[in-house]
Enzyme design. Structure first.
Site, PDB file in Angstrom:
ATOM      1  N   GLY A  57      51.900  46.778  47.508  1.00  0.00           N
ATOM      2  CA  GLY A  57      51.976  45.516  48.220  1.00  0.00           C
ATOM      3  C   GLY A  57      51.071  45.425  49.436  1.00  0.00           C
TER       4      GLY A  57
ATOM      5  N   TYR B  78      72.734  49.015  34.586  1.00  0.00           N
ATOM      6  CA  TYR B  78      71.733  48.844  33.518  1.00  0.00           C
ATOM      7  C   TYR B  78      72.218  47.850  32.452  1.00  0.00           C
ATOM      8  CZ  TYR B  78      69.584  52.730  35.980  1.00  0.00           C
ATOM      9  OH  TYR B  78      69.032  53.517  36.949  1.00  0.00           O
TER      10      TYR B  78
ATOM     11  N   ASP C 199      59.593  40.349  39.341  1.00  0.00           N
ATOM     12  CA  ASP C 199      59.514  40.575  40.791  1.00  0.00           C
ATOM     13  C   ASP C 199      59.405  39.292  41.614  1.00  0.00           C
ATOM     14  OD1 ASP C 199      59.420  42.720  42.813  1.00  0.00           O
ATOM     15  OD2 ASP C 199      57.403  42.010  43.248  1.00  0.00           O
TER      16      ASP C 199
ATOM     17  N   ARG D  37      54.798  50.264  51.018  1.00  0.00           N
ATOM     18  CA  ARG D  37      54.485  49.164  51.932  1.00  0.00           C
ATOM     19  C   ARG D  37      54.774  49.590  53.371  1.00  0.00           C
ATOM     20  NH1 ARG D  37      57.849  45.731  51.896  1.00  0.00           N
ATOM     21  NH2 ARG D  37      59.262  46.502  50.287  1.00  0.00           N
TER      22      ARG D  37
ATOM     23  N   SER E  88      63.682  45.361  47.338  1.00  0.00           N
ATOM     24  CA  SER E  88      62.795  46.308  46.672  1.00  0.00           C
ATOM     25  C   SER E  88      63.562  47.532  46.181  1.00  0.00           C
ATOM     26  CB  SER E  88      61.706  46.737  47.648  1.00  0.00           C
ATOM     27  OG  SER E  88      61.022  45.600  48.111  1.00  0.00           O
TER      28      SER E  88
ATOM     29  N   HIS F 144      61.453  36.362  45.921  1.00  0.00           N
ATOM     30  CA  HIS F 144      61.391  37.748  45.424  1.00  0.00           C
ATOM     31  C   HIS F 144      62.431  37.895  44.314  1.00  0.00           C
ATOM     32  CE1 HIS F 144      61.545  42.322  46.614  1.00  0.00           C
ATOM     33  NE2 HIS F 144      60.717  42.103  45.618  1.00  0.00           N
TER      34      HIS F 144
ATOM     35  N   LYS G  87      52.630  40.584  47.021  1.00  0.00           N
ATOM     36  CA  LYS G  87      53.522  40.188  48.107  1.00  0.00           C
ATOM     37  C   LYS G  87      52.806  39.323  49.149  1.00  0.00           C
ATOM     38  CE  LYS G  87      56.771  42.068  45.987  1.00  0.00           C
ATOM     39  NZ  LYS G  87      57.603  43.211  46.175  1.00  0.00           N
TER      40      LYS G  87
ATOM     41  N   TYR H   9      47.635  51.059  48.771  1.00  0.00           N
ATOM     42  CA  TYR H   9      48.854  51.129  47.965  1.00  0.00           C
ATOM     43  C   TYR H   9      49.551  49.795  47.761  1.00  0.00           C
ATOM     44  CZ  TYR H   9      52.596  53.600  45.667  1.00  0.00           C
ATOM     45  OH  TYR H   9      53.475  54.064  44.721  1.00  0.00           O
TER      46      TYR H   9
ATOM     47  N   ASN I 220      75.229  45.596  32.838  1.00  0.00           N
ATOM     48  CA  ASN I 220      75.187  44.449  33.755  1.00  0.00           C
ATOM     49  C   ASN I 220      75.266  43.122  33.004  1.00  0.00           C
ATOM     50  OD1 ASN I 220      74.975  46.192  35.936  1.00  0.00           O
ATOM     51  ND2 ASN I 220      72.733  46.118  35.992  1.00  0.00           N
TER      52      ASN I 220
ATOM     53  N   THR J  76      63.372  44.929  37.985  1.00  0.00           N
ATOM     54  CA  THR J  76      62.655  45.202  36.736  1.00  0.00           C
ATOM     55  C   THR J  76      63.638  45.576  35.636  1.00  0.00           C
ATOM     56  OG1 THR J  76      60.716  45.910  37.973  1.00  0.00           O
ATOM     57  CG2 THR J  76      60.843  46.606  35.668  1.00  0.00           C
ATOM     58  N   ASN J  77      64.611  46.419  35.992  1.00  0.00           N
ATOM     59  CA  ASN J  77      65.573  46.856  34.979  1.00  0.00           C
ATOM     60  C   ASN J  77      66.435  45.707  34.472  1.00  0.00           C
ATOM     61  OD1 ASN J  77      65.810  49.959  34.340  1.00  0.00           O
ATOM     62  ND2 ASN J  77      65.026  49.739  36.421  1.00  0.00           N
TER      63      ASN J  77
ATOM     64  N   SER K  63      56.949  56.316  43.255  1.00  0.00           N
ATOM     65  CA  SER K  63      55.877  56.346  42.246  1.00  0.00           C
ATOM     66  C   SER K  63      56.035  55.120  41.351  1.00  0.00           C
ATOM     67  CB  SER K  63      55.917  57.642  41.444  1.00  0.00           C
ATOM     68  OG  SER K  63      57.207  57.872  40.918  1.00  0.00           O
ATOM     69  N   ARG K  64      54.916  54.627  40.846  1.00  0.00           N
ATOM     70  CA  ARG K  64      54.921  53.323  40.167  1.00  0.00           C
ATOM     71  C   ARG K  64      54.147  53.361  38.861  1.00  0.00           C
ATOM     72  NH1 ARG K  64      57.805  48.795  42.617  1.00  0.00           N
ATOM     73  NH2 ARG K  64      58.632  49.746  44.502  1.00  0.00           N
TER      74      ARG K  64
ATOM     75  N   CYS L 147      65.862  47.723  43.950  1.00  0.00           N
ATOM     76  CA  CYS L 147      67.293  47.475  43.775  1.00  0.00           C
ATOM     77  C   CYS L 147      67.621  46.876  42.412  1.00  0.00           C
ATOM     78  CB  CYS L 147      67.824  46.599  44.897  1.00  0.00           C
ATOM     79  SG  CYS L 147      67.872  47.466  46.478  1.00  0.00           S
ATOM     80  N   GLY L 148      66.722  47.051  41.435  1.00  0.00           N
ATOM     81  CA  GLY L 148      67.117  46.757  40.058  1.00  0.00           C
ATOM     82  C   GLY L 148      66.543  45.511  39.398  1.00  0.00           C
TER      83      GLY L 148
END
Ligand code: GTP
Ligand code: SPV
Ligand code: MN
Length: 590
Positions: A210, A499, A286, A80, A259, A237, A217, A208, A502, A264-265, A374-375, A261-262
């Protein structure tokens, strides 16, 4: 209800408003052809095949990664671009100090010149999409026009796109207009413009993430946050995760981390073996749209249908679910390749890269093999922990809200806000180290209130006031927490294993909400004592845990001074309640 005849109607005839807009864009951009997206699997397969033939996509090793493709972006178009992203409101103050602003007429004129004739020799794709479950009254629709078939493939995964969305648009009349062209991918001719008062977006010069997938976004956060303020809800977000405890009760948390910072995980966390009986269900990874319900609780839907997730760091140890999820029917962008054509990225514990993300022979002196941003793009339905409530029209009820950032020091592992108003101050004070998700320096600590610094479509001062007002109307407001998984020791090592572990912190939060867990009162909020956390089976030194749960008054007095200086930028739009919460914190720090 769609009738059989309706099902057959050609897409351009379904909505006059959309057709007229497409026509005016055609006249401006002069495409060679127009393709209206149906949203079928066959259509996605056809566009994929065409991109494979033209060399824009590379099919990955089908024995190990069936249905997977690799896309390589232009090397100068990998994240972004916050410095080229604008909110174009009539009044500059409405955009606020948190946004770059441009006068709407000036922005339209500038963009018109960029778009003029830009689709010659290209196909113009019309993507009608719905953000949120297709039948939910909380969902909102949009149409993206783009000349990038790669963007089309992503949007087909990330949103409910195609005929059903266009049917809803035809019924409702209103939709967000998003016009996108990759242009020449020239960073000097790249702008992401938002016109919240017109519900429209104009994006030029990037293909690319966002910058280009306008449902994400641009629509679901910047435009939606503006709509949400006027309609009485919140566009955030945030991930949405359901946690089922060993007693079989499920509670939902919505968590805002900046962004990379965890989110999805955490959204697809795997409970550690030493916490038996817990189950995790992902609703979103997200973005969350939060609505006050008639029952006085806050309810959340995920406007998206897929994940555009960070690849590096994904492996069977950190998150087996994520690792398995992206082994089929996944679109990879900017990862490296092994000799036998498998995708490779930093943090993967097997394989050897031979080709880097730019398609060159891998040479470690030139940096990482996979781009740090990479995504993967993959449908949410491939997530092993996909929640059965993901399509619920009213969403899921939220028990707790969690803010967080990536900070090597200062912010403890977790603390609880005293009440909603204090929690809004905690959210407004979030700071985090920058990551590769946006172009610019990585690892610089900056204020990122509610993880929305790059995404709030209006003045933060008004936004915090909206948060305060909305909370005051909730009979059962969620409790608010702050976490930091990224504290480091003197040697630079993470103090907390993160991970799956948490979950121990999330379990404490839910026990707090149920009135079952203890805490100590600290100046910044309530923290668990080491004994309040379930640490059975956790491999951590007691000194590390003590450090994670400590509040250094010296560092925090400095922090409060920095927060006050930051908030002062919002002048008369800053709610006084935030300053009084900050003053109270300062007083408690002594
Ligand atoms: P966006 O898609 O950019 O909004 O990112 P995100 O917030 O979804 O972050 P994601 O879960 O993709 O994680 C980003 C990076 O942080 C990845 O490299 C992860 O491996 C890493 N990460 C995630 N959770 C943890 C954690 O608990 N501890 C540590 N140390 N790293 C983590
Ligand atoms: C983020 O940067 O927060 C992302 C990736 O989720 S992007 O779609 O590029 O915004
Ligand atoms: Mn994000």
């Amino acid at each position: 209800m769609a009738t059989a005849a309706h099902m057959l109607s050609p897409l351009p005839q379904m909505s006059r408003a959309v057709a007229e807009w497409v026509n005016s864009v055609r006249e401006l951009t002069r495409p060679r052809a127009i393709h209206w997206c149906e949203g079928s699997d066959a259509e996605a397969r056809e566009i994929t095949a065409q991109l494979v033939r033209s060399g824009e996509l590379k099919t990955l090793n089908a024995d190990f990664f069936p249905g997977c493709q690799l896309a390589r972006s232009a090397p100068n178009d990998v994240a972004r671009v916050e410095h080229l992203t604008y909110i174009c409101t009539r009044s500059e103050e409405d955009a606020g100090p948190n946004n770059h602003w441009m006068d709407p007429q000036q922005a339209h004129a500038k963009m018109r010149e960029l778009f003029r004739g830009c689709m010659r020799e290209r196909t113009l794709y019309v993507i009608p999409y719905c953000m949120g479950p297709i039948d939910s009254p909380l969902s909102r629709c949009g149409v993206e026009i783009t000349d990038s078939p790669y963007v089309v493939l992503n949007m087909l995964i990330m949103t409910r796109a195609g005929r059903p969305a266009l049917e809803r648009i035809a019924r409702e009349g209103s939709f967000v207009r998003g016009l996108h062209s990759t242009g020449e991918l020239d960073p000097e001719r790249r702008f992401i413009m938002h016109f919240p008062e017109e519900l429209s977006i104009e994006s030029f010069g990037s293909g690319y993430g966002g910058n280009a997938l306008l449902g994400k976004k641009c629509h679901a956060l910047r435009i939606a946050s503006w709509q949400a303020r006027s309609e009485g809800w919140l566009a955030e977000h945030m991930l949405i995760v359901g946690l089922q405890n060993p007693r079989g009760e499920t509670h939902y948390l919505a968590c805002a981390f900046p962004s990379a910072c965890g989110k999805t995980n955490l959204a697809m966390l795997i409970p550690p073996a030493s916490l038996p009986g817990w189950r995790v269900f992902t609703v979103g990874d997200d973005i969350a749209w939060l609505h006050p319900g008639e029952d006085g609780r806050l309810w959340a839907i995920n406007p998206e249908a897929g994940y555009f997730g960070v690849v590096p760091g994904t492996n069977p140890q950190t998150n087996r679910n994520a690792y398995e999820m992206i082994r089929r029917d996944t679109l990879f962008t900017n990862v490296a390749l092994t000799a036998d054509n498998q995708p490779w990225w930093e943090g993967l514990t097997s394989g050897t890269p031979t080709i880097d993300w730019q398609g060159r022979p891998y040479d470690p002196t030139r940096g990482p093999a996979a781009h740090p941003n990479s995504r993967f793009t993959v449908t949410a339905r491939r997530n092993p922990s996909y929640s059965p409530h993901s399509e619920d029209a009213r969403g899921v009820p939220i028990t707790g809200l969690v803010f967080g950032g990536r900070r090597r020091e200062v912010a403890p592992l977790v603390y609880e806000a005293r009440d909603w108003q204090h929690g809004v101050m905690v959210g407004a004070s979030v700071a985090s180290e920058t990551t590769a998700a946006a172009v610019g320096q990585v690892g610089v600590t900056r204020r990122d209130p509610m993880a929305m610094q790059p995404f709030c479509g209006y003045n933060f001062g008004d936004y915090w006031q909206h948060w305060l007002s909305l909370g005051a109307k909730l009979a059962q407001p969620p409790r608010i927490y702050h976490v930091n998984w990224f504290r480091r020791d003197a040697a630079g090592k993470f103090l907390w294993p993160g991970y799956g572990e948490n979950l121990r912190v999330l379990a404490w939060m839910l026990d707090r909400c149920a009135g079952k867990a203890g805490a100590r009162d600290a100046a910044i909020g309530r923290l668990p004592r080491p004994a309040d956390l379930d640490t059975r089976g956790l491999d951590i030194r007691p000194e590390a845990l003590a450090q994670l749960l400590s509040v250094d008054p010296l560092l925090w007095r400095n922090e409060v001074a920095e927060i006050r200086a930051y908030l002062a930028r919002y002048g008369r739009r800053l709610p006084a309640a935030l300053l009084s919460e900050l003053a109270a914190t300062e007083q408690r720090l002594g």
